[in-house]
Motif scaffolding. Structure first.
Motif, PDB file in Angstrom:
ATOM      1  N   ALA A   1       1.068  -1.229  -0.431  1.00 37.03           N
ATOM      2  CA  ALA A   1       0.093  -0.119   0.236  1.00 37.03           C
ATOM      3  C   ALA A   1       1.069   1.569  -0.231  1.00 37.03           C
ATOM      4  N   ARG A   2       0.543   2.557  -0.699  1.00 42.10           N
ATOM      5  CA  ARG A   2       1.127   4.006  -0.347  1.00 42.10           C
ATOM      6  C   ARG A   2       1.490   3.677   0.737  1.00 42.10           C
ATOM      7  N   ALA A   3       0.590   3.568   1.685  1.00 40.81           N
ATOM      8  CA  ALA A   3       0.275   4.354   3.351  1.00 40.81           C
ATOM      9  C   ALA A   3       1.444   2.973   3.513  1.00 40.81           C
ATOM     10  N   ASP A   4       2.298   2.437   3.208  1.00 39.44           N
ATOM     11  CA  ASP A   4       3.387   1.602   3.811  1.00 39.44           C
ATOM     12  C   ASP A   4       4.375   2.300   3.761  1.00 39.44           C
ATOM     13  N   TYR A   5       4.974   2.462   1.734  1.00 35.15           N
ATOM     14  CA  TYR A   5       5.731   2.906   1.684  1.00 35.15           C
ATOM     15  C   TYR A   5       5.867   4.597   2.773  1.00 35.15           C
ATOM     16  N   ALA A   6       4.839   4.760   2.534  1.00 33.46           N
ATOM     17  CA  ALA A   6       4.916   6.488   2.885  1.00 33.46           C
ATOM     18  C   ALA A   6       4.976   6.122   4.197  1.00 33.46           C
ATOM     19  N   ALA A   7       4.332   5.272   5.264  1.00 34.78           N
ATOM     20  CA  ALA A   7       5.726   5.064   6.591  1.00 34.78           C
ATOM     21  C   ALA A   7       6.763   5.125   6.155  1.00 34.78           C
ATOM     22  N   ALA A   8       7.454   4.216   6.111  1.00 37.00           N
ATOM     23  CA  ALA A   8       8.712   4.011   6.058  1.00 37.00           C
ATOM     24  C   ALA A   8       9.411   5.322   5.249  1.00 37.00           C
ATOM     25  N   ALA A   9       8.481   6.035   4.617  1.00 31.38           N
ATOM     26  CA  ALA A   9       9.897   6.888   4.725  1.00 31.38           C
ATOM     27  C   ALA A   9      10.230   8.179   5.534  1.00 31.38           C
ATOM     28  N   ALA A  10       8.742   8.081   6.308  1.00 34.46           N
ATOM     29  CA  ALA A  10       8.607   9.008   7.508  1.00 34.46           C
ATOM     30  C   ALA A  10       9.454   8.738   8.270  1.00 34.46           C
ATOM     31  N   VAL A  11       9.198   7.404   8.567  1.00 38.99           N
ATOM     32  CA  VAL A  11      10.697   6.660   9.482  1.00 38.99           C
ATOM     33  C   VAL A  11      11.703   7.305   9.177  1.00 38.99           C
ATOM     34  N   VAL A  12      12.379   6.771   8.342  1.00 40.80           N
ATOM     35  CA  VAL A  12      13.771   6.964   7.515  1.00 40.80           C
ATOM     36  C   VAL A  12      14.435   8.086   7.419  1.00 40.80           C
ATOM     37  N   LEU A  13      13.499   9.066   7.398  1.00 41.73           N
ATOM     38  CA  LEU A  13      13.520  10.666   7.591  1.00 41.73           C
ATOM     39  C   LEU A  13      13.612  11.102   8.978  1.00 41.73           C
ATOM     40  N   THR A  14      12.914  10.315   9.784  1.00 43.07           N
ATOM     41  CA  THR A  14      12.807  10.777  11.626  1.00 43.07           C
ATOM     42  C   THR A  14      14.174   9.622  11.841  1.00 43.07           C
ATOM     43  N   SER A  15      15.064   8.964  11.794  1.00 43.50           N
ATOM     44  CA  SER A  15      16.020   8.103  12.433  1.00 43.50           C
ATOM     45  C   SER A  15      17.000   8.783  11.830  1.00 43.50           C
ATOM     46  N   GLU A  16      18.191   8.078  12.905  1.00 39.61           N
ATOM     47  CA  GLU A  16      19.832   8.373  12.867  1.00 39.61           C
ATOM     48  C   GLU A  16      20.193   7.397  11.806  1.00 39.61           C
ATOM     49  N   ARG A  17      21.224   7.957  11.330  1.00 43.68           N
ATOM     50  CA  ARG A  17      21.932   7.016  10.674  1.00 43.68           C
ATOM     51  C   ARG A  17      21.301   6.088   9.204  1.00 43.68           C
ATOM     52  N   GLN A  18      21.510   7.079   8.415  1.00 46.93           N
ATOM     53  CA  GLN A  18      20.123   6.498   7.581  1.00 46.93           C
ATOM     54  C   GLN A  18      21.505   6.406   5.937  1.00 46.93           C
ATOM     55  N   ALA A  19      22.141   7.616   6.472  1.00 47.43           N
ATOM     56  CA  ALA A  19      22.767   8.170   4.537  1.00 47.43           C
ATOM     57  C   ALA A  19      24.056   6.505   4.528  1.00 47.43           C
ATOM     58  N   GLY A  20      24.324   6.679   3.029  1.00 49.08           N
ATOM     59  CA  GLY A  20      24.293   5.816   2.206  1.00 49.08           C
ATOM     60  C   GLY A  20      23.801   3.626   2.573  1.00 49.08           C
ATOM     61  N   ARG A  21      22.650   3.890   2.765  1.00 47.49           N
ATOM     62  CA  ARG A  21      21.750   3.156   2.713  1.00 47.49           C
ATOM     63  C   ARG A  21      20.913   3.000   1.634  1.00 47.49           C
ATOM     64  N   THR A  22      20.539   1.223   1.170  1.00 44.08           N
ATOM     65  CA  THR A  22      19.734   1.568  -0.141  1.00 44.08           C
ATOM     66  C   THR A  22      18.809   0.264   0.910  1.00 44.08           C
ATOM     67  N   TYR A  23      17.496   0.512   0.642  1.00 43.23           N
ATOM     68  CA  TYR A  23      16.275  -0.344   1.591  1.00 43.23           C
ATOM     69  C   TYR A  23      15.364  -1.319   0.064  1.00 43.23           C
ATOM     70  N   GLU A  24      15.035  -2.247  -0.249  1.00 38.99           N
ATOM     71  CA  GLU A  24      13.909  -2.928  -0.851  1.00 38.99           C
ATOM     72  C   GLU A  24      12.893  -2.763   0.003  1.00 38.99           C
ATOM     73  N   LEU A  25      11.680  -1.971  -0.622  1.00 36.56           N
ATOM     74  CA  LEU A  25      10.669  -2.057  -0.140  1.00 36.56           C
ATOM     75  C   LEU A  25       9.897  -2.657  -0.747  1.00 36.56           C
ATOM     76  N   ALA A  26       8.911  -4.064   0.226  1.00 32.38           N
ATOM     77  CA  ALA A  26       7.842  -4.704  -0.592  1.00 32.38           C
ATOM     78  C   ALA A  26       7.046  -5.186   0.344  1.00 32.38           C
ATOM     79  N   ALA A  27       6.184  -6.022   0.255  1.00 34.43           N
ATOM     80  CA  ALA A  27       5.304  -6.435   1.078  1.00 34.43           C
ATOM     81  C   ALA A  27       5.549  -8.218   1.697  1.00 34.43           C
ATOM     82  N   ASP A  28       5.211  -8.003   2.652  1.00 35.04           N
ATOM     83  CA  ASP A  28       5.093  -9.138   3.681  1.00 35.04           C
ATOM     84  C   ASP A  28       5.079 -10.552   2.556  1.00 35.04           C
ATOM     85  N   THR A  29       3.616 -10.419   1.911  1.00 40.46           N
ATOM     86  CA  THR A  29       2.899 -11.209   1.293  1.00 40.46           C
ATOM     87  C   THR A  29       2.714 -11.127  -0.649  1.00 40.46           C
TER      88      THR A  29
END
Ligand SMILES: NC(=O)c1ccc[n+]([C@@H]2O[C@H](COP(=O)([O-])OP(=O)(O)OC[C@H]3O[C@@H](n4cnc5c(N)ncnc54)[C@H](OP(=O)(O)O)[C@@H]3O)[C@@H](O)[C@H]2O)c1
Length: 284
Positions: free
Chosen positions: A170-198
């Motif tokens: 869902a868009r809402a899940d990707y949006a939640a992930a983006a907000a977590v990444v923006l507001t968390s420390e030590r994110q620079a240099g990471r690449t996330y493969e973002l996809a549903a559990d199922t």
């Protein structure tokens, strides 16, 4: 301050809402092409600034004082690299401490033509030297469900993905992930493969719609050219129709599948199920 480009769009609006759960509105910048579209955000104290990818002069002003920036990829599916580069340059000039970019699942190895500009954008970000995190988003489940009214009317979904599995979320899940990444420390240099559990095939999608709607809905797999024609007849611009048919072919080879679980790990909960999203999309 935390800025989101494309904040008037469906993903951007959801990211802004997630950010507002943990940040004061005065720290959140909705960077948009048309400020008139997000008056409701300005009324809530969100900082609304004009930021048009095609007008670089708006971008430097929009990023003044911005520490962390989410660049939501442009909808201009052919020719968006220079637009993204304009934002990257502005981010560099503004000295942002983190640039997050919405790329595409497995962009580095994906056979989908849609991945090309994403990978080029990732390379441009790297070359810029701006500290960055790459959010390689899978397909939106909402993309599949756009065809729901037609599927209910005609008794079939159509596509060219064969039995390829989609780890769409869902868009809402990707949006939640983006907000977590923006507001968390030590994110620079990471690449996330973002996809549903199922993951699901398009036949699974049809089965779920049949189950919930009580109407017989099948999945008809078409040759890619025929599917492209269906999309064009439905009013999708020719270049986008070709890219979407090509993405289905890529999906038939596994390009939109991922089982790494990084999305649910980031958001701290399971991803939203297909069952829930179909239920929300069904009429009445
Ligand atoms: N993973 C997937 O399945 C998938 C599917 C579709 C799209 N995408 C990508 O994800 C992005 C976000 O998706 P979405 O659903 O939020 O799309 P959307 O609802 O169409 O929103 C697109 C946003 O981009 C903005 N935009 C377009 N051209 C711009 C420009 N020249 N300068 C500044 N902003 C501009 C739009 O502004 P206006 O409101 O002014 O039009 C809008 O805010 C898309 O742009 C696309 O790259 C991914």
């Amino acid at each position: 301050m935390y800025a989101v480009t494309g904040a008037s769009g469906q993903l951007g609006r959801l990211v802004i809402e997630r950010l507002l759960e943990t940040l004061p509105a005065s720290q959140v910048v909705a960077a948009v092409r048309d400020p008139g579209k997000v008056r409701h955000l300005a009324e809530r104290g969100v900082v609304v600034r004009e930021a048009d990818y095609t007008r670089p002069e708006t971008l430097s002003a929009a990023l003044t004082g911005v520490d962390k920036l989410l660049l939501i990829s442009s909808t201009e599916v052919s020719g968006r690299l220079p637009l993204h580069c304009a934002v990257i340059e502005a981010a560099h000039a503004a000295g942002v401490s983190l640039l997050a970019y919405t790329s595409m699942l497995h962009a580095d190895i994906s056979p989908a033509r849609l991945a090309v500009e994403h990978l080029q954008t990732e390379a441009a970000i790297k070359a810029s030297g701006v500290p960055a995190v790459i959010l390689r988003n899978g397909w939106y489940t909402e993309n599949h469900l756009m065809a729901l009214p037609a599927a209910l009317e005609h008794g079939a979904f159509v596509g060219a993905a064969k039995d390829g599995r989609f780890s769409s979320a869902a868009r809402a899940d990707y949006a939640a992930a983006a907000a977590v990444v923006l507001t968390s420390e030590r994110q620079a240099g990471r690449t996330y493969e973002l996809a549903a559990d199922t993951a699901f095939t398009l036949a699974d999608l049809a089965t779920e719609v049949s189950r919930q709607s009580g109407k017989a809905v099948a999945y008809n797999d078409l040759p890619p050219e025929a599917y492209e024609g269906v999309l064009a007849n439905a009013g999708i611009p020719a270049d986008l129709a070709a890219l979407l048919a090509d993405a289905d072919v890529a999906a038939s080879r596994g390009a939109l599948f991922d089982d790494g679980g990084e999305l649910s790990k980031l958001i701290g909960r399971p991803t939203t199920s297909l069952e829930t999203l179909v239920a929300a999309a069904l009429p009445g």
